[in-house]
Scaffold this active site. Sequence first.
Site, PDB file in Angstrom:
ATOM      1  N   GLU A 138       1.910  -5.496   3.697  1.00  0.00           N
ATOM      2  CA  GLU A 138       1.577  -4.075   3.601  1.00  0.00           C
ATOM      3  C   GLU A 138       0.115  -3.894   3.181  1.00  0.00           C
ATOM      4  O   GLU A 138      -0.366  -4.554   2.265  1.00  0.00           O
ATOM      5  CB  GLU A 138       2.495  -3.420   2.562  1.00  0.00           C
ATOM      6  N   LYS A 161       3.294   5.139   7.569  1.00  0.00           N
ATOM      7  CA  LYS A 161       4.445   5.197   6.669  1.00  0.00           C
ATOM      8  C   LYS A 161       4.888   6.642   6.481  1.00  0.00           C
ATOM      9  O   LYS A 161       4.088   7.516   6.138  1.00  0.00           O
ATOM     10  CB  LYS A 161       4.090   4.569   5.320  1.00  0.00           C
ATOM     11  N   CYS A 179       7.646  -1.351   3.675  1.00  0.00           N
ATOM     12  CA  CYS A 179       8.107  -1.277   2.289  1.00  0.00           C
ATOM     13  C   CYS A 179       9.346  -0.392   2.151  1.00  0.00           C
ATOM     14  O   CYS A 179      10.381  -0.668   2.755  1.00  0.00           O
ATOM     15  CB  CYS A 179       6.948  -0.793   1.419  1.00  0.00           C
TER      16      CYS A 179
END
Length: 341
Positions: free
Chosen positions: A45, A130, A164
């Site tokens: 990430e 994200k 994540c």
Amino acid sequence: MLPRFKAAAVQAAPVFLDAAATTEKAVSMIREAARAGASLIAFPETFIPAFPVWAALFPPIDTHDLFLRMAEQSVLVDGPEVARLKDAARAAGIVVSIGISERSPASVGCLWNSNLLIGEDGSLLNHHRKLMPTYYEKLVWAPGDGAGLKVVETAVGRIGQLICGENTNPLARYSLMAQGEQFHISSWPPVWPTRRPAGGGNYDIAAANRIRASAHCFEAKVFGLVTAGVLDRTAFEMMAARDPAAAEVLEGTPRPASYFVDPTGAQIGEALQDEGILYAEIDLNACVEPKQFHDVVGYYNRFDVFELGVNRRRLSPAAFRDGPPPSPPAPETAAAPAERG
């Protein structure tokens, strides 16, 4: 027959808040993985330029300088760093998944936590932002959109990616399953503090990641690649120098690992916790048999009972409609007077 290939999972630290140097480190690891025979490599990430762990450690009123550095070192998708990665992928003939902190072309202060999938020919296959920054990440990144919720057809199979905490979102995961995902990449930070260690109850990211990766692979009947970052000494000492209490938090917070998972949810081989590259041989044909038991995007569902709609439009700050002004209407011709008899 479905593809068989060698995959590479990176467990590594960036050159902290240095986009150019971290890009070169990524290029070096791409070349190393290709020499080892890998057809795909995945990085953690926001590998470029770093994960902003300081947002967990210090009040936001004390981190303006770090946000400025993060904004300065975050990258544009059409910028030189991504162009360098594309060139490296093409030269090595390898598929590359990499996390970046993305700058907005419309704002000097808007950042996204993004992941790119680059093909072995150097083309950009997917650009995912994200959907929702998690907890203190909201102090750094803006929410993304659904444009990157895509499974991409590649030479090594159908690849999906989530960043994540998105791997805790069952609808995001299902949206990838419903597109025929065969290989799932999940990317993670180097450390994720939620409590001071002395009080106990700190978030165990290693255990949480293991649960999420296994659950998705078992439900989707896919292979999984888990890639996590490393907090190196440079980053540790920088934060400890600001506040010695930060060192205690970082030292007492669990660290994640990188590993592979098969379609039954079982881990493949060993996990990697030190910096390096982990490899696994993947045979996507192993995805078929488990579908006999549960195929949640096939026969093992009730599509007449459940419905899912996914908005995959890319969001932008404004819609501009340029062009010439409309032509004025033609004047009406007066009607001729009627003749009198």
